[in-house]
Design a protein around this motif. Structure first.
Motif, mmCIF file in Angstrom:
data_model
loop_
_atom_site.group_PDB
_atom_site.id
_atom_site.type_symbol
_atom_site.label_atom_id
_atom_site.label_comp_id
_atom_site.label_asym_id
_atom_site.label_seq_id
_atom_site.Cartn_x
_atom_site.Cartn_y
_atom_site.Cartn_z
ATOM 1 N N MET A 51 0.838 -1.198 0.000
ATOM 2 C CA MET A 51 0.000 0.000 0.000
ATOM 3 C C MET A 51 0.878 1.255 0.000
ATOM 4 O O MET A 51 0.564 2.251 -0.672
ATOM 5 C CB MET A 51 -0.918 0.001 1.212
ATOM 6 C CG MET A 51 -1.963 1.109 1.212
ATOM 7 S SD MET A 51 -3.211 0.911 -0.095
ATOM 8 C CE MET A 51 -4.219 -0.411 0.597
ATOM 9 N N ALA A 52 1.987 1.209 0.744
ATOM 10 C CA ALA A 52 2.922 2.339 0.778
ATOM 11 C C ALA A 52 3.549 2.557 -0.599
ATOM 12 O O ALA A 52 3.711 3.703 -1.042
ATOM 13 C CB ALA A 52 4.002 2.105 1.823
ATOM 14 N N LEU A 53 3.913 1.471 -1.279
ATOM 15 C CA LEU A 53 4.489 1.575 -2.621
ATOM 16 C C LEU A 53 3.508 2.251 -3.576
ATOM 17 O O LEU A 53 3.875 3.174 -4.317
ATOM 18 C CB LEU A 53 4.856 0.185 -3.148
ATOM 19 C CG LEU A 53 6.159 -0.441 -2.645
ATOM 20 C CD1 LEU A 53 6.216 -1.915 -3.041
ATOM 21 C CD2 LEU A 53 7.361 0.310 -3.201
ATOM 22 N N GLY A 54 2.254 1.802 -3.580
ATOM 23 C CA GLY A 54 1.253 2.364 -4.474
ATOM 24 C C GLY A 54 0.915 3.808 -4.148
ATOM 25 O O GLY A 54 0.824 4.661 -5.046
ATOM 26 N N THR A 55 0.743 4.093 -2.858
ATOM 27 C CA THR A 55 0.412 5.454 -2.415
ATOM 28 C C THR A 55 1.543 6.415 -2.739
ATOM 29 O O THR A 55 1.324 7.541 -3.209
ATOM 30 C CB THR A 55 0.128 5.455 -0.899
ATOM 31 O OG1 THR A 55 -0.934 4.538 -0.621
ATOM 32 C CG2 THR A 55 -0.268 6.833 -0.413
ATOM 33 N N ASN A 56 2.774 5.967 -2.519
ATOM 34 C CA ASN A 56 3.947 6.782 -2.834
ATOM 35 C C ASN A 56 4.028 7.068 -4.329
ATOM 36 O O ASN A 56 4.365 8.189 -4.742
ATOM 37 C CB ASN A 56 5.211 6.070 -2.360
ATOM 38 C CG ASN A 56 6.466 6.872 -2.650
ATOM 39 O OD1 ASN A 56 6.630 7.994 -2.192
ATOM 40 N ND2 ASN A 56 7.356 6.289 -3.448
ATOM 41 N N LYS A 57 3.697 6.080 -5.158
ATOM 42 C CA LYS A 57 3.764 6.272 -6.606
ATOM 43 C C LYS A 57 2.784 7.345 -7.076
ATOM 44 O O LYS A 57 3.127 8.178 -7.920
ATOM 45 C CB LYS A 57 3.460 4.954 -7.332
ATOM 46 C CG LYS A 57 4.622 3.991 -7.368
ATOM 47 C CD LYS A 57 5.811 4.564 -8.101
ATOM 48 C CE LYS A 57 6.981 3.594 -8.071
ATOM 49 N NZ LYS A 57 8.220 4.219 -8.559
ATOM 50 N N LEU A 58 1.562 7.318 -6.545
ATOM 51 C CA LEU A 58 0.587 8.324 -6.968
ATOM 52 C C LEU A 58 1.007 9.716 -6.496
ATOM 53 O O LEU A 58 0.949 10.683 -7.264
ATOM 54 C CB LEU A 58 -0.806 7.982 -6.429
ATOM 55 C CG LEU A 58 -1.927 8.964 -6.810
ATOM 56 C CD1 LEU A 58 -1.959 9.207 -8.317
ATOM 57 C CD2 LEU A 58 -3.274 8.453 -6.317
ATOM 58 N N ALA A 59 1.448 9.824 -5.254
ATOM 59 C CA ALA A 59 1.907 11.121 -4.745
ATOM 60 C C ALA A 59 3.125 11.611 -5.530
ATOM 61 O O ALA A 59 3.227 12.799 -5.881
ATOM 62 C CB ALA A 59 2.240 11.006 -3.259
ATOM 63 N N ALA A 60 4.041 10.687 -5.824
ATOM 64 C CA ALA A 60 5.250 11.048 -6.573
ATOM 65 C C ALA A 60 4.933 11.470 -7.998
ATOM 66 O O ALA A 60 5.688 12.234 -8.608
ATOM 67 C CB ALA A 60 6.218 9.875 -6.579
ATOM 68 N N SER A 61 3.808 11.006 -8.535
ATOM 69 C CA SER A 61 3.413 11.413 -9.885
ATOM 70 C C SER A 61 3.120 12.911 -9.940
ATOM 71 O O SER A 61 3.431 13.587 -10.927
ATOM 72 C CB SER A 61 2.182 10.617 -10.347
ATOM 73 O OG SER A 61 2.488 9.256 -10.477
ATOM 74 N N PHE A 62 2.517 13.439 -8.862
ATOM 75 C CA PHE A 62 2.318 14.892 -8.768
ATOM 76 C C PHE A 62 3.672 15.594 -8.834
ATOM 77 O O PHE A 62 3.831 16.599 -9.527
ATOM 78 C CB PHE A 62 1.638 15.254 -7.444
ATOM 79 C CG PHE A 62 0.163 14.973 -7.407
ATOM 80 C CD1 PHE A 62 -0.753 16.006 -7.521
ATOM 81 C CD2 PHE A 62 -0.319 13.686 -7.242
ATOM 82 C CE1 PHE A 62 -2.118 15.764 -7.472
ATOM 83 C CE2 PHE A 62 -1.676 13.423 -7.199
ATOM 84 C CZ PHE A 62 -2.587 14.456 -7.309
ATOM 85 N N SER A 63 4.613 15.056 -8.083
ATOM 86 C CA SER A 63 5.964 15.611 -8.032
ATOM 87 C C SER A 63 6.612 15.602 -9.407
ATOM 88 O O SER A 63 7.175 16.604 -9.856
ATOM 89 C CB SER A 63 6.812 14.788 -7.049
ATOM 90 O OG SER A 63 8.178 15.086 -7.172
ATOM 91 N N THR A 64 6.520 14.461 -10.097
ATOM 92 C CA THR A 64 7.168 14.325 -11.393
ATOM 93 C C THR A 64 6.545 15.247 -12.437
ATOM 94 O O THR A 64 7.240 15.825 -13.277
ATOM 95 C CB THR A 64 7.113 12.860 -11.882
ATOM 96 O OG1 THR A 64 7.552 12.004 -10.828
ATOM 97 C CG2 THR A 64 8.017 12.649 -13.080
ATOM 98 N N VAL A 65 5.218 15.381 -12.391
ATOM 99 C CA VAL A 65 4.545 16.298 -13.313
ATOM 100 C C VAL A 65 5.044 17.722 -13.100
ATOM 101 O O VAL A 65 5.360 18.443 -14.065
ATOM 102 C CB VAL A 65 3.010 16.242 -13.131
ATOM 103 C CG1 VAL A 65 2.338 17.414 -13.841
ATOM 104 C CG2 VAL A 65 2.457 14.926 -13.659
ATOM 105 N N GLY A 66 5.148 18.145 -11.849
ATOM 106 C CA GLY A 66 5.591 19.504 -11.542
ATOM 107 C C GLY A 66 6.988 19.787 -12.059
ATOM 108 O O GLY A 66 7.230 20.814 -12.722
#
Length: 262
Positions: A51-66
């Motif tokens: 769950m941490a891996l998946g949650t981190n990936k979605l949050a990190a996607s915001f980061s990568t887009v920025g």
């Protein structure tokens, strides 16, 4: 959503998670390695590993887009180059996530650790590496190497993650002779492809805590945009030492984790 979030996590824990993930996004936008900070932060918040891996990936996607948008607006993206590699990064990440649902990610530690040590030593020995861009176009050989790199690191990002940004930056410099700032900018779009693919696959497996990832994702978007702005403003001479520091820390952390398994 905000009320539900704060009913699940205390204010102190939220401030810790937000601060850690802001720093992760800031650093990742410059030199990669942000997952070393954000993933343990989500684990510390009480999420189980998948769950941490998946949650981190979605949050990190915001980061990568920025960070990707900031580099793109600054003209640091070679679209004619990365268009070949994005599909391979996407496919690799899908297979990586599917694999991690079946296999413990600890089995990638020795390989990832060895590669990080190589990247660190090579960059330290070659003091002019990535200082100047000598990109002269692509050849059949470099395109094939780039496709292999994109697939392999996409798989690694979906399967495990820490150090992916550093690996991609190093690969762009070695294969295509880009400088650090161009390599960092182009790496963000490969990272974005693997992040999107990973998120879609984690959604399929039901391994994302949306309250966490969407709330913290906004914090990471701000951190990444700030970090990318600093990188673009300060240039290659700033990114290289940050890259070395981040790679050293990621390597040390992975070595410690690997030793703790015995």
């Amino acid at each position: 959503m905000i009320e539900t979030f704060f009913s699940e996590i205390s204010l102190i824990n939220f401030l810790f998670l937000a601060s850690a993930c802001f720093c992760a996004a800031f650093v990742d936008a410059i030199a990669g390695g942000g997952g070393l900070i954000s993933l343990p932060a989500f684990l510390a918040a009480g999420l189980e590993p998948h769950m941490a891996l998946g949650t981190n990936k979605l949050a990190a996607s915001f980061s990568t887009v920025g960070s990707a948008l900031k580099f793109a607006r600054s003209g640091k993206i070679n679209w004619s180059l990365i268009k070949y590699f994005i599909p391979f990064s996407f496919l690799g990440a899908v297979l990586g996530v599917k694999s991690v649902m079946l296999i413990d990610s600890k089995y990638l530690y020795p390989l990832a650790f060895g590669l990080l040590v190589f990247v660190l030593i090579y960059t330290l020995k070659n003091k002019t590496l990535g200082n100047v861009s000598n990109f002269e176009g692509t050849t059949s050989k470099t395109l094939k190497l780039g496709m292999l790199m994109a697939f392999a690191l996409g798989f690694y990002d979906g399967f495990f993650g820490p150090g992916t940004g550093s690996f991609i930056i190093f690969a762009f410099i070695k294969i295509f002779k880009l400088d650090f700032i161009q390599a960092s900018g182009n790496s963000k779009f490969l990272n974005l492809a693997s992040n999107v693919a990973s998120v879609i696959t984690f959604i399929y497996f039901g391994k994302i805590a949306y309250i966490y990832s969407l709330t913290i994702g906004i914090v990471m978007l701000i951190g990444a945009t700030t970090g990318a702005k600093v990188a673009v403003t300060r240039g290659t001479k700033f990114i290289r030492p940050v890259f070395l520091v981040v790679t050293t820390i990621v390597t040390a952390k992975m070595a410690l984790t690997f030793l703790q398994q015995f």
